[in-house]
Structure formats: C-alpha cells, structure tokens
Design an enzyme around this catalytic site. Structure first.
Site, PDB file in Angstrom:
ATOM      1  N   ARG A 114       0.879  -1.183   0.000  1.00 18.06           N
ATOM      2  CA  ARG A 114       0.000   0.000   0.000  1.00 18.06           C
ATOM      3  C   ARG A 114       0.908   1.221   0.000  1.00 18.06           C
ATOM      4  O   ARG A 114       1.701   1.425   0.926  1.00 18.06           O
ATOM      5  CB  ARG A 114      -0.904  -0.004   1.234  1.00 18.06           C
ATOM      6  CG  ARG A 114      -1.631   1.320   1.418  1.00 18.06           C
ATOM      7  CD  ARG A 114      -2.738   1.252   2.451  1.00 18.06           C
ATOM      8  NE  ARG A 114      -3.886   0.527   1.953  1.00 18.06           N
ATOM      9  CZ  ARG A 114      -5.125   0.652   2.441  1.00 18.06           C
ATOM     10  NH1 ARG A 114      -5.374   1.477   3.436  1.00 18.06           N
ATOM     11  NH2 ARG A 114      -6.120  -0.048   1.936  1.00 18.06           N
ATOM     12  N   HIS A 141      -7.490   0.653  -6.376  1.00 16.46           N
ATOM     13  CA  HIS A 141      -7.700  -0.187  -5.187  1.00 16.46           C
ATOM     14  C   HIS A 141      -8.386  -1.475  -5.677  1.00 16.46           C
ATOM     15  O   HIS A 141      -9.562  -1.719  -5.417  1.00 16.46           O
ATOM     16  CB  HIS A 141      -8.578   0.572  -4.184  1.00 16.46           C
ATOM     17  CG  HIS A 141      -8.524   0.026  -2.790  1.00 16.46           C
ATOM     18  ND1 HIS A 141      -7.738  -1.049  -2.419  1.00 16.46           N
ATOM     19  CD2 HIS A 141      -9.176   0.416  -1.650  1.00 16.46           C
ATOM     20  CE1 HIS A 141      -7.910  -1.291  -1.130  1.00 16.46           C
ATOM     21  NE2 HIS A 141      -8.763  -0.424  -0.647  1.00 16.46           N
ATOM     22  N   GLN A 144     -10.281  -4.008  -3.350  1.00 15.29           N
ATOM     23  CA  GLN A 144     -11.558  -3.452  -2.915  1.00 15.29           C
ATOM     24  C   GLN A 144     -12.640  -3.721  -3.967  1.00 15.29           C
ATOM     25  O   GLN A 144     -13.743  -4.172  -3.644  1.00 15.29           O
ATOM     26  CB  GLN A 144     -11.408  -1.944  -2.673  1.00 15.29           C
ATOM     27  CG  GLN A 144     -12.673  -1.275  -2.197  1.00 15.29           C
ATOM     28  CD  GLN A 144     -13.067  -1.704  -0.799  1.00 15.29           C
ATOM     29  OE1 GLN A 144     -12.276  -1.607   0.121  1.00 15.29           O
ATOM     30  NE2 GLN A 144     -14.288  -2.170  -0.629  1.00 15.29           N
ATOM     31  N   ASP A 235     -17.319   7.089  -1.242  1.00 15.44           N
ATOM     32  CA  ASP A 235     -16.029   6.998  -0.538  1.00 15.44           C
ATOM     33  C   ASP A 235     -15.726   8.400  -0.006  1.00 15.44           C
ATOM     34  O   ASP A 235     -16.382   9.384  -0.405  1.00 15.44           O
ATOM     35  CB  ASP A 235     -14.945   6.521  -1.531  1.00 15.44           C
ATOM     36  CG  ASP A 235     -13.567   6.363  -0.893  1.00 15.44           C
ATOM     37  OD1 ASP A 235     -13.479   6.267   0.350  1.00 15.44           O
ATOM     38  OD2 ASP A 235     -12.564   6.343  -1.647  1.00 15.44           O
ATOM     39  N   CYS A 275     -16.509   1.779   0.810  1.00 16.81           N
ATOM     40  CA  CYS A 275     -15.328   0.949   1.090  1.00 16.81           C
ATOM     41  C   CYS A 275     -14.877   1.051   2.537  1.00 16.81           C
ATOM     42  O   CYS A 275     -14.166   0.174   3.019  1.00 16.81           O
ATOM     43  CB  CYS A 275     -14.198   1.324   0.142  1.00 16.81           C
ATOM     44  SG  CYS A 275     -13.731   3.061   0.258  1.00 16.81           S
ATOM     45  N   ARG A 303     -13.819  -8.573   1.725  1.00 12.54           N
ATOM     46  CA  ARG A 303     -12.380  -8.344   1.475  1.00 12.54           C
ATOM     47  C   ARG A 303     -11.586  -9.603   1.843  1.00 12.54           C
ATOM     48  O   ARG A 303     -10.675 -10.021   1.143  1.00 12.54           O
ATOM     49  CB  ARG A 303     -11.871  -7.161   2.318  1.00 12.54           C
ATOM     50  CG  ARG A 303     -12.457  -5.800   1.972  1.00 12.54           C
ATOM     51  CD  ARG A 303     -12.030  -5.330   0.600  1.00 12.54           C
ATOM     52  NE  ARG A 303     -10.594  -5.307   0.429  1.00 12.54           N
ATOM     53  CZ  ARG A 303      -9.777  -4.314   0.834  1.00 12.54           C
ATOM     54  NH1 ARG A 303     -10.293  -3.223   1.375  1.00 12.54           N
ATOM     55  NH2 ARG A 303      -8.470  -4.379   0.653  1.00 12.54           N
TER      56      ARG A 303
HETATM   57  N1   CP Z   1     -11.351  -0.120   2.507  1.00  9.19           N
HETATM   58  C1   CP Z   1     -10.073  -0.194   2.931  1.00  9.19           C
HETATM   59  O1   CP Z   1      -9.128  -0.434   2.154  1.00  9.19           O
HETATM   60  O2   CP Z   1      -9.926   0.014   4.257  1.00  9.19           O
HETATM   61  P1   CP Z   1      -8.550   0.182   5.030  1.00  9.19           P
HETATM   62  O3   CP Z   1      -7.963   1.509   4.620  1.00  9.19           O
HETATM   63  O4   CP Z   1      -8.916   0.141   6.485  1.00  9.19           O
HETATM   64  O5   CP Z   1      -7.634  -0.929   4.644  1.00  9.19           O
HETATM   65  N1  NVA Z   2      -9.975   6.694  -1.365  1.00 11.26           N
HETATM   66  C1  NVA Z   2      -9.593   6.292  -0.039  1.00 11.26           C
HETATM   67  C2  NVA Z   2      -9.838   4.833   0.152  1.00 11.26           C
HETATM   68  C3  NVA Z   2      -9.525   4.307   1.520  1.00 11.26           C
HETATM   69  C4  NVA Z   2      -9.767   2.834   1.640  1.00 11.26           C
HETATM   70  C5  NVA Z   2      -8.124   6.624   0.197  1.00 11.26           C
HETATM   71  O1  NVA Z   2      -7.308   6.411  -0.701  1.00 11.26           O
HETATM   72  O2  NVA Z   2      -7.804   7.114   1.286  1.00 11.26           O
END
Ligand code: CP
Ligand code: NVA
Length: 318
Positions: A114, A141, A144, A235, A275, A303
């Site tokens: 990530r 993502h 997701q 989101d 999400c 997930r």
């Molecule tokens: N939806 C999602 O990716 O959540 P986190 O940021 O908690 O991993």
């Molecule tokens: N769009 C958000 C998603 C978090 C799971 C971010 O990137 O912070």
C-alpha cells in the site's frame, strides 16, 4: 464440486505467480472464477492449505481492513504474515526499492503493498521475483473492487446489466470500480463535482475493456446519476495524502452526499456500499450507512474472502 473445482482451476491456473497491480490484470472469466472460489472459502465448502508460506506487508499508509483481512486470509491458508513497516525497516531510511524487492523475494512468497504512486508499486513488481499485490495506491484499489462486485453478485445473483452509481471523488476506488465493472458488464456512472472527475485515461481504459454493451459514464449531477441505480457507492471526499484539502473539499462536495433523498430516487432494490472508513455527515449520512439498504459490513467482510482466494491462486493452491 469436483467439476466446479476443475473449472475454477482451469480459468485461474495461469494467474499463479502473477502480479495483481490493476483491476485489469484479471480478465472477465478469471474474476468470475475467483468469485466462485471466494464463495467456496466463505461458506466453508473448500479448504486450501498452502503450508507455511509467507506474505510480506509493506504499508506506507494507514489501514484496518486491508491489513487485517490479508493477515487473516494468510492464517486461514496455513501461512504467516510479516509486517515490513517502512518505519522499522531500511525502507524508511531510503534503501532502494530495487534492492528491497530482490531481498524480500528471497524470504517471502508474496508481497501486498500500500503506497502512494502506482509507479512505485510497479517498481517493486519489476524487481521482485514473487507476486506483488496492489493493496491501494493513489491510482487504484483493485482488491476493494473485487470485494465490491462479489457483494453485488451475492445480493442480485448476477452482475451483467447492473447499474452502479458512484457519488463522490473520482479517486482510486472509483477507478478500480470502473475498470472491474466494465469487464463484468456493469453500467458504472461516476458522479463527481466539476474538477474532481475520474482520470480520463482510466475512463478510456475502462471503456475499452467494457463487455456486454455496458456503459461507463461521467456525470456531475447526483440526482440524475442515481436514477435506476441498483447500487449507490461512495467513498471519502479527501483520500489519504489529501488531508490538507479536507476543508476545501467539504464545501465543494456538499451536494454529493449519499442520503435518503438519493436512495428514494434510485431503484427500489438499491443497496448502499462504501469501502470504509466513512465520514458520517460528509459523503454519507448516518441514516444511509446504517439503514436497511446498506450492505457495507458484508462488503467489508468480503475483502477477506476475495483476498484469501487471490492468495490461494497466486501461490498455486488450486
Ligand atoms: N477499505 C479499505 O481499504 O480500508 P482500510 O484503509 O482500512 O484498509
Ligand atoms: N480513497 C480512499 C480509500 C480508503 C480505503 C483513500 O485512498 O484514502
């Protein structure tokens, strides 16, 4: 069950040892087979033991769902996870990705990463000799999106022709929803305030991958976008790394809140997805998040199941 397992294996065996950097790395048949495997794992109809394999997690942004669901998925496959937090490894002191990726490939069997830029993720994948998974970048993502479409499939029994309206920022989550949805024949509308629309290159990519005549469209009017929607998705307005824009965005996005008014315009069968994490009172009301149309916590659970299936495939467990 044996013939179902054979079908799953024949679609997915070519994905063994492959990277999952973008939603487009899996094709239509592979995604549907992955969903079959996810459901088998979810309902206890299949057990896969990979035997002591190791997943490395490199997370330069916060996470609850992705981090924990990957850890639990690996444990359920008989494997382990090591947390390679850049603050406690040499990564945080500037060791090059090309060295880190080659060293970690000698210890681990798969990496979930990530980070901010997609280019950085691709650099890991270029040098690693083990599969690399996109656990969220600023661009996409994809794990997701798999959980999202599995949730929709479970709810409606099909995906082709479903109308999904995403209300909010044209961000990483919107991008993966478009690409994955296009391949599955879902009509995906992305509705954002002017200036915050999804990346036009991703929109074009999604359109080029679209199947069964589905439509990928961009729109600025939430009241229009949710007409006939069977799925309303949202989101946060400011993603990780955009915290300084939070206040500015709060003003610009105020008409893009998912609330009861939008739910009433949509199709009667509409479900609400997010999400998570959510900012109640910003992109979604408490009522919409907790209401009877919400499938948000099943979505979060999924997930775990899709990622367990993905790891099983990439590590040759079929
Ligand atoms: N939806 C999602 O990716 O959540 P986190 O940021 O908690 O991993
Ligand atoms: N769009 C958000 C998603 C978090 C799971 C971010 O990137 O912070």
């Amino acid at each position: 069950m044996a013939s179902a397992n054979f079908g799953i294996a024949s679609e997915l065996s070519s994905f063994c040892k492959r990277d999952f950097l973008s939603s487009s790395d899996l094709n239509h048949n592979q995604i549907l087979s992955l969903f079959e495997l996810s459901k088998q794992l979810k309902y206890g109809n299949r057990r896969i033991d990979l035997g002591n394999r190791v997943l490395g997690l490199i997370f330069t942004k916060a996470s609850t769902r992705t981090r924990v669901s990957f850890q639990v998925a690996m444990a359920r496959l008989g494997g382990q996870t090591v947390d390679l937090n850049p603050q406690v490894t040499q990564l945080g002191r500037g060791e090059p990705i090309k060295d880190t990726a080659r060293v970690l490939s000698r210890y681990c069997d798969v990496l979930a990463i990530r980070t901010f830029s997609q280019a950085e993720l691709e650099e890991y994948a270029k040098w690693a000799t083990i599969p690399v998974i996109n656990a969220l970048t600023d661009l996409e993502h994809p794990c997701q999106a798999l959980a999202d479409y599995l949730t929709i499939l479970e709810k409606f029994g099909h995906l082709k022709g479903i109308n999904l309206s995403y209300i909010g920022d044209g961000n990483n989550v919107a991008n993966s929803l478009m690409i994955c949805g296009a391949m599955l024949g879902v009509n995906v509308r992305i509705c954002s305030p002017k200036g915050f629309e999804a990346d036009s290159k991703i929109v074009d990519k999604a359109k080029s991958l679209s199947r069964f005549g589905c439509e990928i469209s961009i729109n600025n009017d939430p009241l229009e976008a949710v007409k006939k929607a069977q799925v309303i998705y949202t989101d946060v307005w400011a993603s990780m790394g955009q915290e300084k824009e939070q206040l500015k965005r709060k003003k610009i996005f105020q008409n893009h809140i998912v609330d009861q008014k939008l739910i009433e315009i949509a199709d009667k069968s509409v479900i609400i997805l997010h999400c998570l994490p959510a900012h109640r009172g910003e992109e979604i009301t408490e009522e919409a998040l907790e209401g009877k149309n919400s499938c948000i916590f099943t979505q979060a659970e999924n997930r775990l199941h899709v990622q367990q299936a993905l790891l099983a495939v990439q590590l040759g467990g079929l």
